[in-house]
Structure formats: structure tokens, C-alpha cells
Scaffold this active site. Structure first.
Site, PDB file in Angstrom:
ATOM      1  N   GLU A   1       6.562   7.855 -13.268  1.00 19.23           N
ATOM      2  CA  GLU A   1       6.591   7.503 -11.714  1.00 19.23           C
ATOM      3  C   GLU A   1       8.085   6.595 -11.310  1.00 19.23           C
ATOM      4  OE1 GLU A   1       3.585   4.530 -10.515  1.00 19.23           O
ATOM      5  OE2 GLU A   1       2.361   6.131 -11.094  1.00 19.23           O
TER       6      GLU A   1
ATOM      7  N   CYS B   1      21.927 -14.171  12.149  1.00 20.19           N
ATOM      8  CA  CYS B   1      21.730 -15.619  12.483  1.00 20.19           C
ATOM      9  C   CYS B   1      20.968 -16.450  11.183  1.00 20.19           C
ATOM     10  CB  CYS B   1      21.473 -16.260  13.295  1.00 20.19           C
ATOM     11  SG  CYS B   1      22.663 -15.149  14.568  1.00 20.19           S
TER      12      CYS B   1
HETATM   13  N1  LLP Z   1       4.930   3.175  -9.951  1.00 20.61           N
HETATM   14  C1  LLP Z   1       4.246   2.049  -9.580  1.00 20.61           C
HETATM   15  C2  LLP Z   1       2.958   1.269  -9.210  1.00 20.61           C
HETATM   16  C3  LLP Z   1       5.424   1.306  -8.843  1.00 20.61           C
HETATM   17  O1  LLP Z   1       4.449  -0.172  -8.136  1.00 20.61           O
HETATM   18  C4  LLP Z   1       6.842   1.439  -8.604  1.00 20.61           C
HETATM   19  C5  LLP Z   1       7.381  -0.198  -8.032  1.00 20.61           C
HETATM   20  C6  LLP Z   1       7.449   2.173  -9.360  1.00 20.61           C
HETATM   21  C7  LLP Z   1       6.661   3.084 -10.047  1.00 20.61           C
HETATM   22  C8  LLP Z   1       9.067   2.566  -9.236  1.00 20.61           C
HETATM   23  O2  LLP Z   1       9.122   1.155  -9.691  1.00 20.61           O
HETATM   24  P1  LLP Z   1      11.194   1.881  -9.729  1.00 20.61           P
HETATM   25  O3  LLP Z   1      11.047   3.020 -10.852  1.00 20.61           O
HETATM   26  O4  LLP Z   1      11.327   2.317  -8.858  1.00 20.61           O
HETATM   27  O5  LLP Z   1      11.784   0.781 -10.905  1.00 20.61           O
HETATM   28  N2  LLP Z   1      11.873  -3.780  -4.156  1.00 20.61           N
HETATM   29  C9  LLP Z   1      11.818  -4.025  -5.446  1.00 20.61           C
HETATM   30  C10 LLP Z   1      11.555  -2.993  -6.362  1.00 20.61           C
HETATM   31  C11 LLP Z   1       9.947  -3.378  -5.944  1.00 20.61           C
HETATM   32  C12 LLP Z   1       9.421  -2.680  -6.753  1.00 20.61           C
HETATM   33  C13 LLP Z   1       8.022  -2.280  -7.006  1.00 20.61           C
HETATM   34  N3  LLP Z   1       7.364  -1.122  -7.135  1.00 20.61           N
HETATM   35  C14 LLP Z   1      13.923  -4.554  -5.448  1.00 20.61           C
HETATM   36  O6  LLP Z   1      14.439  -4.402  -4.240  1.00 20.61           O
HETATM   37  O7  LLP Z   1      14.360  -4.977  -6.563  1.00 20.61           O
END
Ligand code: LLP
Length: 421
Positions: free
Chosen positions: A275, A346
Site C-alpha cells: 500500500e 496569523c
Molecule cells: N497503509 C496504511 C494502512 C496507512 O495507514 C498508510 C499511511 C499507508 C498505507 C501509506 O503510507 P505511505 O506509503 O504513504 O507512507 N500525514 C503524514 C503521513 C501519514 C501516513 C498515514 N498512513 C505525513 O504527512 O507525513
């Protein structure tokens, strides 16, 4: 590698000068490169080409319909965590059989929506959720495929707000209790247990935590099979990190990650799902912004740009770094100056970087925040009543507005003043 480079002294997205987009659409604006998205998706597919697999793009990283359609047309599956994300994946043309539903708080309404629309599997995160899904499936006269997300108690060595695989985190069921939960699941009507799911965190820059977690998954899979469960799928989550600084050590590549998967679970004969979100779309996007003012403070100079924390939340939320580059290429050896790069919101937290060395810039000049394609637009808000930031997709020498900037009228039209007021 991405497709944001200088040509003839001007920063381009593929073959389109960013200055042209700014002139036609205004700033701030997110700009994505289709070629980069395609390339990154291909790398994950290649990393798993030794086995049956499905790369399920994590919709939370970037949920624009055009981005999802691009991915879906290449054969990507989708990892969704809400009814809204499910609706987006379907609207982008992705069939239900390629959608996995993750998340710890799926409601009955969301689960019904996915069952009716078609679903590849639910990733179950707790016993109450499992029982609720069983009852729902029975009431609908169907049997739904499920994997159970285990929490392997592994330290992903990433920012604490995005680590998910330690026992103190809210995700999954403790791996130590997996046997009893799988036993209960096997006895519940309406559920067909097909796999094991794990996701230990995001922005991982080291493969070791994956190795530890996936070894535990392999061990569990063997034990579950010995107990009579038919485990045919492993969903190994996302999380592979990206280089946020051009000059530092790059995190491991998808191919190396694929090798870890092969080494740890490759002999089980399972179909592999992953994922990835950030790794596919992060470096496929920039946030393009204009300098409003240069303000001389006491002992520091502020570069005030027209993007703010509501458009790109990561710096203020996680202390995240995004390289900032001028759209007009600075001359070799040009003088640089230290700036605090800030937005107009702000709050002092509306600071993107402190003491950044940048060449001389003036009001109206364009700069780009790199690596902003993931968790950028999706986390944007209208704080300070700043209209939601628009999005552009570039492919070769063409570009399209894939989310328009709302007008003030559109923004205001969502509110209602009750007639008794
Ligand atoms: N699968 C599940 C169950 C997840 O919770 C996540 C991310 C992913 C896949 C994808 O992860 P990636 O490959 O994108 O790292 N807002 C935060 C990141 C939160 C990630 C949450 N879960 C940021 O800006 O760094």
C-alpha cells in the site's frame, strides 16, 4: 528521480514551465507530474514481479480523481480508509475487486457501501469491528473476504506521529493474540479469512523494521496454516520513505524493499499486496508559490510567500522539511541570503523553514516547495478563509486543472445562515 528540472534557466514540470502555470492559474497551486507518477508505480510493480501481487495506492496520500484514474488505468489497486476515499476510487474507475479497506473505525454505513459497491478485502483492526462486519454481512446475505491487521510491536524508526507498529499505537491487534482472534474469525458467519495485514508506519528510511515485521508475519502465517486457516494473501502495508532533501542519503529503493519481501515471506506462496502512497506521489508534486514581500526583521529576514500552513501542513505539524527552490534558476555562484520562509496565516507556526539560504528574490518571484505531492493537498484546509489550494496535472507539454481554485462565492455558498437569525 522526478521530472521537475531546470531547462534554459526555468524550472519545468516535464516540458511545461512552472511560470506558465502560475501565469494561467495563479498561486499557490500544486503541480503534479504524470510521468513521475507512472515511473514510481512501475518501480513497485517491478519490485514484486517475482510473484502474484497487487500494488494498492494509498489514497490518503493524494486523492485527486485524476491522480487516482492515472494509477487505476495502469492496473493499480487502491487502499482506502473511509467511505469518501472508497467513493473516490470508484469514481476514478477502479473496480471494487481492486480496493482494500483499511482503518480502525469503519462504520456500518461505510462497510455496507463497500460491500454493495464491491470490495477485495476488509483489513480488520479489532474484534468489535470483526463482529460488526460479520453481522452486517449475514444481514446482507453475503460472505466478505477479510485480512486481520496485526500489530507486530516493531519500531519503524520514524516520526512518532506516523509510526503505527508499536504496541502502544492504536492500530491492529497485538500479534501475541492473533491466534485467538483468527480462531474467532474462522467461526464467524459472513466472513472469509484470506490473509494477514500489517503496516508499521510511514516515511521509513531503513529496511530493518520491515524485515523484523515481515519475519513475524511469516512466522504467524505458518502457525495459522498449521491451525487450519487458509492464508493466501499478505497485505504488507506502505510506508517506504522518500528523499525530502536532494543532498542527503536517499532511502532504500522499491527494488530493495521488494527483495526484503521476497527474503522474508517469499516462500509462502501468498499473493502480495502493498500500500505505498508517499513513495509514488510525494516527489511527483511541487507546491508552487509566489513571494509576496521580503520583510526585514530584527536579526532575520522573512520571505513571505502566498502559500501557508493551510495549504501545506507538514512543516508545522511534523516539523517536516521540503526543499524550497526558486523557479528562475540562480546564476552559478550567485549570492545567497538566509531567510525564514513563512506564509500569511496569523500564527507563528506558519513557518516553512528557518534560516534557509536562498538567492536574491523579490516580490512576485516564484518559488517551489519540492516533494509536496503526498500529504499536501489532501491535508489542506481553508483556515483563515483561504480558498482550498488548486491542483494541476502535467503530462509532457500539456497541463490541466484537476481541481480548480474555488471562488469566494463558492466557498461562502457552503454555509447557511438560519432564517431565524
Ligand atoms: N497503509 C496504511 C494502512 C496507512 O495507514 C498508510 C499511511 C499507508 C498505507 C501509506 O503510507 P505511505 O506509503 O504513504 O507512507 N500525514 C503524514 C503521513 C501519514 C501516513 C498515514 N498512513 C505525513 O504527512 O507525513
Amino acid at each position: 528521480m522526478d521530472h521537475f528540472n531546470y531547462h534554459d534557466g526555468a524550472l519545468h514540470a516535464e516540458e511545461v514551465p512552472l511560470s506558465r502555470i502560475a501565469a494561467e492559474v495563479g498561486t499557490p497551486v500544486y503541480v503534479y507530474s504524470a510521468a513521475t507518477l507512472t515511473r514510481h508505480f512501475g518501480l513497485f510493480r517491478q519490485a514484486l514481479d517475482w510473484t502474484g501481487h497487487l500494488v494498492c495506492f494509498a489514497v490518503k496520500a493524494n486523492s485527486n480523481l485524476a491522480v487516482l484514474k492515472l494509477m487505476g488505468d495502469m492496473g493499480a489497486g487502491m487502499d482506502v480508509v473511509s467511505g469518501g476515499e472508497y467513493a473516490r476510487a470508484r469514481a476514478a474507475g477502479v473496480p471494487g475487486e481492486r480496493i482494500v479497506f483499511s482503518g480502525i473505525g469503519k462504520t456500518l454505513v461505510e462497510m455496507r457501501q463497500a460491500i454493495e459497491g464491491g470490495i477485495r478485502q476488509f483489513n480488520i483492526e479489532s474484534e468489535p469491528e470483526m463482529r460488526a462486519l460479520s453481522e452486517l454481512a449475514v444481514s446482507m446475505g453475503v460472505e466478505v473476504p477479510v485480512a486481520i491487521r496485526v500489530n507486530p510491536d516493531v519500531d519503524a524508526k520514524t516520526h512518532e506521529k506516523i509510526a503505527t507498529g508499536k504496541s502502544e499505537n492504536k492500530f491492529g491487534i497485538p500479534i501475541s493474540r492473533a491466534h485467538e482472534v483468527y480462531a474467532e474469525a474462522a467461526g464467524l458467519p459472513g466472513l472469509r479469512v484470506v490473509g494477514v495485514d500489517v503496516h508499521i508506519g510511514s516515511q521509513l528510511t531503513d529496511l530493518e523494521p520491515y524485515r523484523l515485521a515481515y519475519r513475524k508475519v511469516a512466522e504467524l502465517t505458518r502457525a495459522l496454516r498449521a491451525e487450519g486457516h487458509s492464508i493466501t494473501r499478505l497485505d504488507l502495508g506502505g510506508g517506504l520513505g522518500i528523499p525530502y532533501r536532494r543532498d542527503n542519503n536517499a532511502p532504500p529503493l522499491p527494488l530493495e524493499y521488494g527483495q526484503v519481501i521476497r527474503d522474508t515471506v517469499g516462500d509462502l506462496g501468498c499473493e502480495i499486496e502493498i500500500e505505498p502512497g508517499r513513495n509514488i506521489v510525494g516527489n511527483a508534486g511541487v507546491l508552487l508559490t509566489s513571494v509576496i514581500y521580503l520583510k526585514e526583521g530584527e536579526g532575520r529576514d522573512f520571505l513571505i510567500v502566498d502559500a501557508a500552513m493551510n495549504d501545506l501542513l507538514r512543516p508545522s505539524m511534523y516539523g517536516a522539511h521540503h526543499d524550497i527552490v526558486p523557479v528562475t534558476e540562480p546564476a552559478l555562484g550567485a549570492d545567497v541570503r538566509a531567510f525564514d520562509v513563512v506564509g500569511p496565516v496569523c500564527e507563528s507556526g506558519d513557518t516553512f523553514q528557518k534560516g534557509t539560504q536562498l538567492p536574491a528574490l523579490a516580490s512576485g518571484d516564484l518559488v517551489a516547495f519540492r516533494s509536496a505531492g503526498a500529504y499536501g493537498a489532501v491535508m489542506a484546509s481553508e483556515y483563515n478563509s483561504r480558498p482550498l489550494v488548486p491542483e494541476i496535472l502535467v503530462s509532457g507539454d500539456q497541463f490541466a486543472v484537476i481541481r480548480a481554485r474555488p471562488t469566494f462565492e463558492e466557498m461562502l455558498a457552503r454555509d447557511t445562515i438560519p432564517e431565524w437569525l
